[in-house]
Write a protein that holds these residues in place. Structure first.
Motif, short mmCIF file in Angstrom:
data_model
loop_
_atom_site.label_atom_id
_atom_site.label_comp_id
_atom_site.label_asym_id
_atom_site.label_seq_id
_atom_site.Cartn_x
_atom_site.Cartn_y
_atom_site.Cartn_z
N MET A 103 0.86 -1.20 0.00
CA MET A 103 0.00 0.00 0.00
C MET A 103 0.89 1.24 0.00
SD MET A 103 -2.95 1.09 2.76
CE MET A 103 -3.92 -0.37 2.36
N SER A 104 0.59 2.20 -0.88
CA SER A 104 1.40 3.41 -0.98
C SER A 104 1.22 4.26 0.26
CB SER A 104 0.99 4.22 -2.21
OG SER A 104 1.13 3.46 -3.38
N SER A 105 2.25 4.91 0.68
CA SER A 105 2.15 5.80 1.84
C SER A 105 1.78 7.20 1.38
CB SER A 105 3.48 5.84 2.60
OG SER A 105 4.45 6.53 1.84
N ILE A 106 1.15 7.95 2.31
CA ILE A 106 0.80 9.33 2.01
C ILE A 106 2.06 10.16 1.83
CG2 ILE A 106 -0.32 11.39 2.93
CD1 ILE A 106 -2.23 9.30 1.87
N TYR A 165 -10.75 8.90 4.25
CA TYR A 165 -9.47 8.22 4.50
C TYR A 165 -9.14 8.23 5.99
CZ TYR A 165 -4.54 7.00 4.04
OH TYR A 165 -3.32 6.39 4.16
N ARG A 194 -5.29 5.43 -4.15
CA ARG A 194 -4.26 4.37 -4.20
C ARG A 194 -4.20 3.60 -2.89
NH1 ARG A 194 -0.10 8.30 -7.17
NH2 ARG A 194 -0.34 7.55 -9.33
N ASP A 195 -4.19 4.31 -1.77
CA ASP A 195 -4.08 3.62 -0.48
C ASP A 195 -5.30 2.76 -0.19
OD1 ASP A 195 -1.62 4.70 -0.11
OD2 ASP A 195 -2.05 5.59 1.85
N LEU A 232 -8.45 4.85 8.40
CA LEU A 232 -7.29 4.57 9.25
C LEU A 232 -7.66 4.25 10.69
CD1 LEU A 232 -4.78 7.29 7.98
CD2 LEU A 232 -4.87 4.87 7.37
N ALA A 259 -3.70 10.08 -3.83
CA ALA A 259 -3.07 9.32 -2.75
C ALA A 259 -4.08 8.45 -2.02
CB ALA A 259 -2.39 10.28 -1.77
N VAL A 260 -5.25 8.98 -1.76
CA VAL A 260 -6.27 8.22 -1.04
C VAL A 260 -6.77 7.05 -1.87
CG1 VAL A 260 -8.60 8.32 -0.11
CG2 VAL A 260 -6.99 10.15 0.40
#
Length: 849
Positions: free
Chosen positions: A1-4, A278, A222-223, A282, A219-220
């Motif tokens: 998972m990509s990080s912010i 998002y 992708r995550d 989390l 970003a969101v």
């Protein structure tokens, strides 16, 4: 998972790593949102505006399958229509016969009726591509008390109300000067509410997000591992959660685009909503949530996201029933039009009066009343801005409102002045008004300040009560006019538009002689009014009189951008009375007799009173004509009120006139009038095609004579402006009727104004769009019937087809069946245009009235 953090680094190069495709998905999702105009200029909008490139039926399928939103009435509605006779068996049979082969409709009338006897399936409550908040709510069993969606929407809505506030709040948000997403991130640094409600580390999460809105959305997405095919639906679902504020953001974009300016307000709001989701994502790292989210995303890779009907039998049955319901009403309308009466025998060569009213359906009632009282009067239908797209600037202002359809931008700026005032008197009047407005503003600040608000209620509350009682009892006359505050009554009676060119705030105002001439010719030709002028020609705009009504402008003239049509009517009359203009018109083939006088007027659709303006300028020789005109209008007003009384439940009232007028002043009245409820037809033809026919205030009537329309420029104008505006009105009423929760404004009694922009239903939640339930339902039955607009145009079919071929927006409405299009031939017989093959076929005049 990509990080912010990695996404923040990529923010510097947003054109890489698939971002352009995501940017396109963002734009498509935003493009589905229809704009919402603020309360001060509230106008009707087609809630399906972002879907008109699809067919009506495909949109029904898409909204039901993907967004879990119904666009048709509950099946019980169609069953009741069968019982009452609103739908007959032959209407069902006709709709079944016309159903496309790929619908997989019932094979017979009996099978269709059997299906209608059963209950329809439930569209469900969750999007096909669910958002994080929806998954969390599912795990919480949808409990409103623990609903993350409800909490998130409340928080975003409160922030939007503060950010977009248009003057209601005395204390302004400090970050209002920043772009929305930037302002929100800054505000969240100090907002402890999310964390107090259990959203751990909310401020830190927001702080870590990219500062660019598109980069943040990227970003969101992708995550969250949203499948590429489902990104657009995910983003659209996110916008639906805050659909009211999204619609207002879309309005900001719309207005900017009209003047050629780029605007990303809606994208910025989408970033706020996505980042909020998002942060919720989390919060849960437990196996139950992870499994639920994984199932949701797996579903997103397999669920059909297109607009095909497939095997949705329930939806197909309901769509056939809707077609039958519309066909039955249309059958009766066509039969009615066959009964139009010819002009009175022995009619004099010259009319005593010609009266032009807005095409608004409420004008149909008054026009019919006036023609009944005075058969020799000719009434005309034309868009209520009378062809003058003006910005009307109130006294002591440098900017004003756009008094034209929202599809247009003002071409002229017109000042409001006190007529016949000297320069010194004008200065005194404006200075006194400015002083009074300052005092009023200071008093408002005192009332609303945190220190004095309770003191104000204690000391002044009873004084306000006396005004409410006197207004409601009819002891005072309350007329809503936002442009007269701070002015003396004598000044108000002399106020009006000025055509004289001036420079105000660095801008030129007024119209010079050449502009007046060009506009006068264009307007007269558009009205099919180039000869046979009466001695008096009335140009009647319209407005409404209501109190305690946040959506009051929605009862005013949509063609005037949610304002009354007084200014436009008076401007048009002044131009056409200008001697230089008349001389110029002669050279262009239009001769207005010397004794013809144009009179600007305002038709109050709540009380059916008609006010005439600037009579002191009329020639003395017309004094008798004007007296007779007033008498005719007063009689027509009484007749129109009696026509409307049963719908207002005033049938047994002895003094209907007083009851209607009292209703307009009643602070407790949730239905001061019915607005455009019931609208279902648009007729562009000579008045002879509908004269003498009781259309029950359900038809937009636009005067049009194609034989005088060289080159069919007027036809093109009608089909690209009034017809489209009428379709917007029709579809707003349709949406607010079939699904008021999604497309309407809910219960009017519970409305609270927020930010002077719109209303909430209660004290929380999203901004409401569309019309209140009380605008379409009287508490016992629907006053508005969910019918798509039936458009009848008397013109050669080749000319109509040419306009359709030229304009994509018109083509979408016609060929995607958002409207039903008919042409009237020389004998007034209707020909229907097929959406499948664009062929025109003659429609039989049959059915009861």
């Amino acid at each position: 998972m990509s990080s912010i953090g990695e996404a923040t680094e990529r923010e510097q190069n947003p054109g890489s790593d698939g971002v352009p495709d995501l940017a396109a998905a963002i734009q498509r999702a935003c493009g589905r949102i229809a704009p919402l105009w603020p309360l001060k200029t509230f106008v009707a909008v087609n809630p399906f505006l972002g879907f008109t490139d699809r067919t009506f039926h495909a949109t029904c399928a898409l909204m039901r399958r993907v967004a879990r939103i119904d666009m048709l009435m509950p099946r019980a509605f169609y069953r009741e229509a069968l019982v009452t006779g609103a739908i007959e068996d032959h209407d069902l049979a006709a709709a079944l016969a016309e159903a496309p082969s790929d619908w997989r409709a019932p094979v017979s009338l009996e099978a269709l009726k059997a299906s209608l006897a059963g209950d329809e399936g439930d569209a469900g409550s969750r999007h096909a591509v669910p958002t994080v908040a929806e998954v969390l709510d599912d795990l919480a069993s949808g409990d409103r008390q623990t609903s993350r969606t409800a909490f998130m929407v409340d928080e975003i809505s409160k922030w939007c109300a503060a950010y977009f506030d248009d003057g209601q709040s005395v204390w302004r948000l400090p970050t209002r000067g920043m772009p929305p997403y930037t302002a929100w991130r800054e505000s969240m640094r100090h907002d402890l509410n999310p964390e107090a409600m259990g959203i751990r580390g909310f401020r830190a999460i927001v702080a870590r997000m990219p500062t660019d809105p598109i980069a943040a959305i990227t970003a969101v997405v992708r995550d969250l591992a949203v499948a590429d095919r489902a990104v657009e639906e995910y983003l659209y679902g996110a916008l639906c959660d805050v659909g009211g504020w999204a619609a207002y953001a879309r309005y900001q974009v719309w207005n900017s685009n009209l003047v050629g300016r780029e605007d990303d307000t809606l994208v910025q709001l989408l970033a706020i909503r996505v980042v909020w989701g998002y942060a919720l994502y989390l919060q849960r790292t437990d196996p139950e949530f992870e499994a639920a989210w994984r199932r949701a995303m797996d579903q997103a890779t397999t669920v059909p996201l297109d607009d095909r009907l497939g095997d949705d039998t329930d939806l197909i049955v309901d769509m056939v029933a809707q077609e039958a319901y519309e066909g039955a009403w249309r059958r009766r309308l066509i039969a009615k039009l066959a009964g139009a009466v010819p002009a009175p025998a022995g009619e004099p060569e010259r009319k005593a009066v010609q009266a032009a009213f807005c095409i608004d359906v409420r004008s149909e009632i008054f026009r019919r009343a006036l023609e009944t009282i005075s058969p020799g009067v000719e009434t005309i239908g034309f868009a209520g801005f009378f062809g003058y797209p003006i910005e009307y600037v109130p006294i002591a202002h440098e900017r004003g409102g756009a008094q034209c359809p929202v599809l247009l931008t003002p071409a002229f700026t017109v000042l409001e002045v006190v007529n016949a005032a000297s320069e010194e008197e004008e200065t005194d009047i404006l200075g006194l008004r400015l002083l009074r407005r300052r005092v009023a503003k200071a008093w408002k600040s005192f009332k609303l300040s945190a220190v004095s608000s309770f003191l104000y209620v204690e000391t002044a509350g009873l004084l306000s009560a006396s005004k409410i009682v006197s207004d409601s009892a009819g002891l005072t006359r309350t007329v809503r006019d936002p442009n007269t505050d701070g002015l003396d009554r004598d000044a108000i009676t002399h106020m009006g538009p000025s055509l004289e060119p001036r420079i105000v705030g660095g801008r030129r105002t007024g119209l010079d002689v050449e502009e007046r001439l060009i506009q006068a010719e264009a307007v007269l030709r558009a009205m099919s009014m180039t000869e046979d002028f009466a001695r008096l020609v009335v140009l009647a705009g319209h407005g409404s009189t209501t109190v305690n009504n946040p959506h009051a402008s929605g009862l005013d003239c949509g063609a005037c951008g949610g304002h009354t049509g007084e200014a436009n009517a008076r401007v048009a009359a002044d131009v056409l009375n200008d001697p230089e203009v008349r001389v110029g018109l002669l050279t262009r083939g239009i001769e207005i007799p010397d004794d013809t006088w144009f009179v600007g007027a305002l038709h109050d659709t709540t009380t059916d009173e008609v006010k005439l303006y600037d009579l002191e300028r009329a020639p003395a020789a017309l004094a008798g004509d004007l007296d007779q005109l007033r008498s005719r209008l007063e009689s027509a007003s009484c007749l129109a009120r009696r026509d409307r009384a049963p719908l207002l439940r005033l049938g047994a009232t002895s003094d209907i006139d007083a009851a209607v007028i009292r209703r307009s002043r009643d602070w407790t009245q949730v239905r001061p009038e019915w607005g455009l409820a019931g609208n279902a037809a648009f007729i562009a033809a000579p008045r002879s095609r509908s004269r003498g026919v009781n259309l029950n205030g359900r038809a937009f009537l636009h005067s049009y004579d194609w034989r005088a329309d060289t080159g069919f420029g007027v036809l093109e104008l009608i089909m690209t402006a009034p017809m489209i505006v009428a379709s917007w009105i029709n579809l707003q009423y349709y949406g607010s009727t079939v699904n008021n929760r999604v497309f309407g404004a809910g219960n009017k009694v519970l409305h609270n104004v927020t930010g002077a922009i719109g209303v909430l239903e209660g004290n929380a939640g999203d901004l409401k769009t569309g019309l209140a339930w009380q605008s379409v339902h009287d508490g016992q039955r629907f006053i508005h019937e969910p019918l798509r607009l039936n458009v009848f145009i008397e013109a050669p079919t080749e000319a109509i087809d040419a306009v359709i071929a030229k304009h994509q927006g018109v083509r979408d409405l016609v060929e995607n069946l958002w409207i039903h299009l008919f042409a009237l031939d020389d004998a007034g017989r209707p020909l229907r245009r097929s959406a499948r093959d664009s062929r025109w076929t003659l429609v039989e005049r049959s059915g009861g009235v």
